[in-house]
Design a protein around this motif. Structure first.
Motif, PDB file in Angstrom:
ATOM      1  N   ARG A   1      24.513 -10.510 -33.041  1.00  0.00           N
ATOM      2  CA  ARG A   1      23.133 -10.700 -32.609  1.00  0.00           C
ATOM      3  C   ARG A   1      22.160 -10.718 -33.781  1.00  0.00           C
ATOM      4  O   ARG A   1      20.985 -10.968 -33.603  1.00  0.00           O
TER       5      ARG A   1
ATOM      6  N   GLU B   1      23.580 -21.562 -32.744  1.00  0.00           N
ATOM      7  CA  GLU B   1      22.416 -20.962 -32.113  1.00  0.00           C
ATOM      8  C   GLU B   1      21.457 -20.559 -33.228  1.00  0.00           C
ATOM      9  O   GLU B   1      21.743 -19.634 -33.988  1.00  0.00           O
TER      10      GLU B   1
ATOM     11  N   GLU C   1      16.522 -20.846 -25.029  1.00  0.00           N
ATOM     12  CA  GLU C   1      16.252 -19.578 -24.329  1.00  0.00           C
ATOM     13  C   GLU C   1      14.847 -19.117 -24.715  1.00  0.00           C
ATOM     14  O   GLU C   1      14.550 -18.988 -25.889  1.00  0.00           O
TER      15      GLU C   1
ATOM     16  N   HIS D   1      15.852 -18.925 -28.706  1.00  0.00           N
ATOM     17  CA  HIS D   1      17.095 -19.326 -29.346  1.00  0.00           C
ATOM     18  C   HIS D   1      17.281 -20.813 -29.110  1.00  0.00           C
ATOM     19  O   HIS D   1      17.258 -21.275 -27.978  1.00  0.00           O
TER      20      HIS D   1
END
Ligand code: ADP
Ligand code: MG
Length: 705
Positions: free
Chosen positions: A446, A458, A203, A330
């Motif tokens: 997060r 991630e 990402e 990410h």
């Protein structure tokens, strides 16, 4: 109307890529088979086959308008490099030329490499560097002002075989991971898998600003970020940009960007506005690691290129604007076998999935053992502004597992057995017209730098401008090592079942300190992490040492990913890169101060002085004018003092011979001087007539795109 509306995306996708499908069509069966074999199993193409492939590739490229080819590689500058050669050959007597491209030219290139960073690996007088075709990443056509260029992804090595690029170690790490992961699969009875590959989805965050305004700011031009700038009256506090409706101009950009990426075979999938004003994100569908890394380079390059067509500028810097969120990427990572097993898929009941638990235990062990190294892999100059600064993940590496897995680990550590898995259950929406959703067993976190998200990890620390080759190389390497150590022990065990249970318990128990499911941004976590003995490395410069740590060197050498000399060269390049970047920033600040800010504010002060005098003489109250004048001149003095200090310290820095010492000086002294200069200059921006301010402000840049 753009092409995308008239062309079926399926036909459109990969139009500029020499895909496997095109090779199948264009190559004789035996040659195609040979290519496939080398792709899957490694080795080399025979000379005759290489010639056949080269000719087919050239014919396809020429049919599609290409005039040149290039070996496309990734030197240690972090971006890609290319040198174009046309296909033409020596003209014959009648002045005609033939277009040719041989197997030899496909497989090997020799760019004069003396100007690429080598960190002392290759003296300038031994400038030979070779590029070697990476058959696992497809060739593609790049379209730009120079025409259409056939790009052949390659690795870049010195005459002596040492890697001078980011792809070579990545490929080496993927091989190591495959070999060791297969041993784990075999232990659990798998006999069919022949290869294991990381799947990677990146990402990518970025900013878009107006090009005209960009061109009015030297800091953006030279440093890629603003070095001055008072906050705009509005920032991101209203959360109205995140996932907000996409404005027309940005929408047109995104559409164009997708189209270009699809042509290049990059499976661009998701696009949205990000947290900060003018910030956006693009995510492609995951691909095999090496290809995903190449594609991320193409994404970054294409983002910049397409911006130009729309009168925009794409900023990939990690922190273009102080006070609003920076950008990262990410790195979504999982491990998949060629017979279709995602080794990170827990299944419905992870407690019963012993193979998954072993894989997880190995990853936990790897991340805990090499936390400093993993942190280093995400270090770059711009990322120093993010990591640990309340927006990106903290600089401390920890692993987020989520409720379900954490519960399983807790059971394993306390009783040696996990009898049950928390069920995911239904998420009741409470609205009769909406369906009840199957809730994920694990909520998101997060704030974690390394989070388990269902069937992948991630890694969220990577900087937006950085290559993802480094982080993936490190991740593959440390996990390969953990798999290897586990396999060594388990292959020799008399009772496999017992041994594997003991091992899982042991790994989780020994390395549970790395697991953290709470708020990674909180002060209390920093203290807690310190208590647990987890490294908290707050700067790029401080992270470099991890590369030369004895355990890291041993691991990289064992799996033939880096030699000690290669690691030392990379460390040196990192120190050098840091110093050079800060030096550019410092000089840019001095330039802007000397030529733009000081002249402006002095003129403004002169005007205030004159006005105050005039008002006073005319019998008016000059209170505000005089007060403004005093505030203004006091800040001007501070600017001048800070400027002088910065100038002296930059000179001192430039004279330091030792690379590490020099980088430390830039970080500790020069960066502090830069902040000291910025503060009074930003204060002046708030006082001076907007008409006079010499460059666009944060408000102009962030809200008027
Ligand atoms: P997020 O909610 O963080 O945006 P997504 O589910 O949209 O997460 O996926 C983000 C990225 O992860 C995408 O590039 C996606 O293709 C990739 N991804 C999904 N599954 C996997 C996997 N098993 N391995 C690697 N990457 C994956
Ligand atoms: Mg994500």
């Amino acid at each position: 109307m753009s092409e995308i509306n008239s062309v079926n995306i399926e036909e459109f996708f990969g139009k500029n890529v020499f895909t496997l499908g095109k090779m199948r069509e264009r190559l004789p069966r035996n040659v195609f088979k040979e290519v496939q074999k080398v792709m899957d199993e490694g080795g080399e193409l025979s000379k005759t086959s290489a010639d056949v492939v080269a000719k087919a590739m050239k014919d396809w490229a020429v049919e599609n308008g290409a005039t040149h080819y290039t070996h496309w590689f990734q030197p240690l500058t972090g971006i890609t490099a290319e040198k174009h050669d046309s296909f033409i050959t020596h003209p014959d007597e009648e002045g005609r030329t033939l277009l040719e491209f041989s197997g030899k030219e496909l497989i090997k290139g020799e760019p004069d490499a003396s100007s690429f960073p080598s960190g002392g690996l290759r003296a300038t007088f031994e400038a030979r560097g070779y590029t070697a075709w990476d058959i696992t990443s497809p060739a593609f056509l790049k379209e730009d002002a120079t025409g259409r260029i056939l790009c052949i992804p390659t690795a870049f090595c010195a005459y002596t075989g040492e890697a001078l690029d980011k792809k070579t170690p990545l490929l080496r790490s993927e091989e190591a991971l495959s070999t060791q992961a297969l041993r784990i699969l075999r232990l659990f009875g798998n006999t069919t898998a022949k290869k294991v590959t990381p799947s990677v989805g990146i990402e990518q965050e970025y900013f878009l600003i107006d090009r005209e305004k960009y061109l009015k700011r030297e800091d953006l031009i030279f440093a890629g970020r603003t070095l001055f700038g008072a906050p705009a009256p509005k920032g991101q506090e209203m959360d109205d940009h995140y996932f907000g409706a996409i404005r027309e101009r940005i929408g047109a950009y995104m559409k164009d960007l997708n189209q270009e990426l699809w042509k290049l075979g990059v499976p661009a999938k998701t696009q949205h506005n990000e947290v900060a004003p003018a910030q956006h994100e693009l995510a492609p569908i995951y691909e095999s690691g090496n290809v995903a890394v190449d594609h991320n380079q193409l994404v970054m390059e294409t983002m910049k290129k397409v911006a130009g067509r729309h009168g925009l500028m794409c900023l990939l810097h990690e922190k273009p604007f102080a006070g609003v969120n920076g950008s990262g990427k990410h790195d979504n990572w999982s491990i998949v076998s060629d017979d279709g097993i995602n080794m990170l898929d827990p299944g419905l009941t992870p407690n019963a999935n012993i193979q998954f638990l072993l894989v997880l235990a190995c990853i936990i062990k790897a991340v805990d053992t090499h936390a400093a190294l993993l942190r280093q892999s995400a270090a770059d100059v711009g990322n120093d502004h993010r990591l640990g600064a309340n927006e990106a993940p903290p600089a401390i590496i920890s692993v987020f597992l989520g409720d379900q897995l954490e519960d399983v680990v807790r059971q394993l550590v306390s009783t040696g057995e996990a009898k049950k898995s928390k069920k995911s259950g239904k998420l009741m929406t409470g609205v009769s017209t909406l369906p009840d959703l199957e809730r994920d067993a694990t909520d998101r976190n997060r704030t974690s730098p390394f989070a388990f998200t269902g069937n992948k990890f991630e890694f969220r620390m990577v900087g937006s401008a950085d290559s993802v080759a480094g982080p993936n190389t490190t991740l593959n390497a440390i996990v390969a090592e953990a798999f290897c150590e586990a396999a060594d022990e388990l292959e020799a065990a008399e009772d496999f079942e017992l041994a594997v249970h003991d091992m899982i318990k042991e790994y989780f128990t020994e390395h549970q300190r790395i697991i953290f499911n709470g708020d990674g941004y909180s002060e209390s976590w920093i203290k807690e992490a310190q208590k647990r003995g987890l490294p908290n490395i707050s700067s790029m410069v401080a992270s470099v040492e991890a590369l030369l740590d004895a355990d890291a060197v041993k691991m990289f050498e064992k799996f033939k990913i880096f030699t000690k000399a290669e690691l030392a060269s990379r460390a040196e390049i990192l120190y050098e890169t840091y110093s050079k970047s800060i030096n550019i920033e410092a000089h840019t600040m001095m330039d802007m101060t000397g030529k733009q800010i000081l002249p402006t504010v002095m003129r403004y002060a002169g005007r205030l002085a004159k006005d105050a005098k005039d008002v006073r003489e005319a019998g008016g109250d000059d209170y505000v004018l005089s007060l403004s004048l005093r505030q203004c001149t006091s800040s001007i003095k501070k600017v001048q003092e800070a400027y002088d200090r910065l100038k002296d310290d930059v000179q001192t820095a430039a004279a330091i011979a030792d690379k590490k010492e020099q980088a430390v000086y830039y970080r500790d002294v020069v960066c502090a001087d830069m902040s000291a200069l910025r503060a009074p200059a930003d204060a002046l921006e708030m006082m001076v007539d907007k008409e006079l301010w010499p460059f666009p402000t944060y408000g102009d840049l962030l809200f008027e795109v």
